[in-house]
Write a protein that holds these residues in place. Structure first.
Motif, PDB file in Angstrom:
ATOM      1  N   ILE A 102       2.297  -5.697   5.560  1.00 34.04           N
ATOM      2  CA  ILE A 102       1.630  -5.982   4.289  1.00 34.04           C
ATOM      3  C   ILE A 102       0.820  -4.745   3.921  1.00 34.04           C
ATOM      4  N   PHE A 103       1.133  -4.192   2.765  1.00 33.87           N
ATOM      5  CA  PHE A 103       0.482  -2.937   2.368  1.00 33.87           C
ATOM      6  C   PHE A 103      -0.168  -3.130   0.999  1.00 33.87           C
ATOM      7  N   ILE A 104      -1.437  -2.684   0.894  1.00 32.77           N
ATOM      8  CA  ILE A 104      -2.190  -2.717  -0.360  1.00 32.77           C
ATOM      9  C   ILE A 104      -2.479  -1.262  -0.741  1.00 32.77           C
ATOM     10  N   ALA A 105      -1.965  -0.859  -1.902  1.00 36.83           N
ATOM     11  CA  ALA A 105      -2.173   0.530  -2.346  1.00 36.83           C
ATOM     12  C   ALA A 105      -3.604   0.713  -2.841  1.00 36.83           C
ATOM     13  N   GLN A 106      -4.043   1.974  -2.859  1.00 31.10           N
ATOM     14  CA  GLN A 106      -5.387   2.277  -3.332  1.00 31.10           C
ATOM     15  C   GLN A 106      -5.389   2.535  -4.829  1.00 31.10           C
TER      16      GLN A 106
END
Length: 413
Positions: A385-389
């Motif tokens: 699970i990846f959340i971009a900045q």
């Protein structure tokens, strides 16, 4: 020749008179008890008095035991209406009126109802037992439309022995049990001599007595109320030997049953304790394997702008969703730096021929309606699970890295 008593009899006898002889011996009118012409009488033989002329009446006190309480061994019925949806909902659980099924109260005081479990009702009145069953049925989401009845009264009884036709044990039911009813249940009294017969009643260490010749002559004695645990013995002797043996036998019988019940409960408690100990040991071993990393767990990984970059353990034999991973403690999106429009789930291919192939799912969280998809997205082992900045976050971090360098160079100049 002087006339004796015998010559007087012969002189007065007529040939036409009966041959019965008149009494010629009589007590003298003076003091003493001699016989005329025969001297003093011998002392009468000594005949011991084995039994007194009258037996004492000792009645038990009038006690109201209160409402009937369900006890061990009783058989209860749970009946439901014979028509309507209730019977369908309780099919296999409670019996209808035309086919009612009984449940016996076990040694631990409970009944075992399918799909509900064990419900303890011993020691409760019928009203309280109904309330307890009502609560348990509601907890199991079952329509609690039923009535409680007692089909067999086995827990509270009165024993009848001695001079009766059929010594027996009479159950104490919802209605009071009186002495006349108990004697009738035993086939009646079979005493020949009622002068010295009595009914002995043993209750809680005290012996009471009702003389048989007073039982039916005095109003109310036959209506003596009996209580659970009473022992009644119809005795034909004044001495208490036979009654004592009978009461001792009843006491030993009760003690034996109590010991057997206590032993059964102890065995049950021991088995429960052993089973609980096994479960506790298995649970502790499981926790130890988790703490030591010896368990074969599956994980998903959280990266990017999240509260804490970490791994999220998938539950055993259950599924986890994207909402579970993001809203777990410390795993949420960092609202200060994370871009809610750039939420990704990355999943690598398990096929060796497709090494490096990645499937990515993108969720735009700027629309609140899209968050409804989070509980619907099921995770798989090794998902990322990846959340971009945010763009400003990249600029801010670049500035924060350049500024210290410029300050350091200025100081050197």
């Amino acid at each position: 020749m002087p006339m004796t008593a015998e010559t007087v009899i012969q002189a007065n006898r007529s040939p036409f008179q009966p041959q019965t002889l008149p009494a010629v011996f009589s007590l003298t009118a003076g003091s003493g008890s001699g016989l005329r012409g025969a001297g003093a009488l011998p002392e009468p033989p000594s005949i011991p008095e084995n039994r007194p002329n009258n037996l004492e009446l000792r009645l038990p006190p009038a006690i109201d035991p209160g409402p009937y309480e369900v006890g061990i061994g009783d058989v209860v019925l749970l009946s439901t209406p014979s028509s309507g949806s209730t019977v369908e909902e309780l099919s296999g659980l409670l019996a209808a009126q035309n086919a009612r099924q009984g449940y016996t109260v076990q040694d631990d005081g409970s009944i075992n109802i399918p799909n509900v479990g064990r419900v303890r009702i011993a020691g409760l009145t019928i009203e309280d037992a109904e309330a307890e069953l009502f609560q348990r049925l509601v907890e199991n989401q079952i329509d609690p439309t039923f009535s409680l009845e007692i089909a067999e009264f086995n827990s509270r009884r009165v024993s009848i022995g001695g001079a009766v036709a059929n010594p027996t044990v009479v159950p104490v039911s919802l209605t009071p049990l009186y002495l006349e009813e108990a004697l009738a249940a035993a086939g009646g009294i079979t005493v020949q001599d009622q002068d010295f017969a009595s009914i002995r009643l043993y209750r809680e260490g005290t012996l009471y007595q009702i003389p048989l010749n007073q039982l039916f002559s005095q109003a109310g004695l036959t209506r003596t109320r009996l209580l659970p645990g009473d022992a009644v013995f119809v005795d034909t002797e004044f001495e208490l030997d036979r009654a004592q043996d009978y009461f001792q036998q009843q006491i030993l019988l009760v003690e034996t049953r109590q010991r057997a019940r206590t032993t059964a409960l102890q065995e049950l408690q021991l088995e429960v304790n052993l089973r609980r100990a096994d479960l506790d040991e298995a649970r502790q071993n499981f926790r130890d394997r988790i703490d030591l990393g010896a368990d074969n767990r599956d994980y998903v990984y959280l990266a990017g702008e999240v509260g804490t970059q970490s791994r999220f353990a998938l539950p055993f034999e259950s599924r986890a969703t994207l909402a579970d991973a993001l809203f777990d403690a410390g795993n949420g999106i960092d609202t200060a730096t994370g871009d809610v429009s750039q939420i990704y789930v990355l999943r690598g291919s398990k096929d060796p021929r497709e090494f490096g192939a990645v499937t990515a799912w993108h969720l735009d969280g700027r629309s609140a309606g899209n968050f409804a998809l989070l509980p619907a997205f099921e995770l798989r082992p090794d998902d990322i699970i990846f959340i971009a900045q945010q763009p400003v976050t990249r600029w801010d971090r670049a500035v924060s890295q350049i500024v210290p360098t410029l300050v350091s160079v200025g100081n050197q100049l």
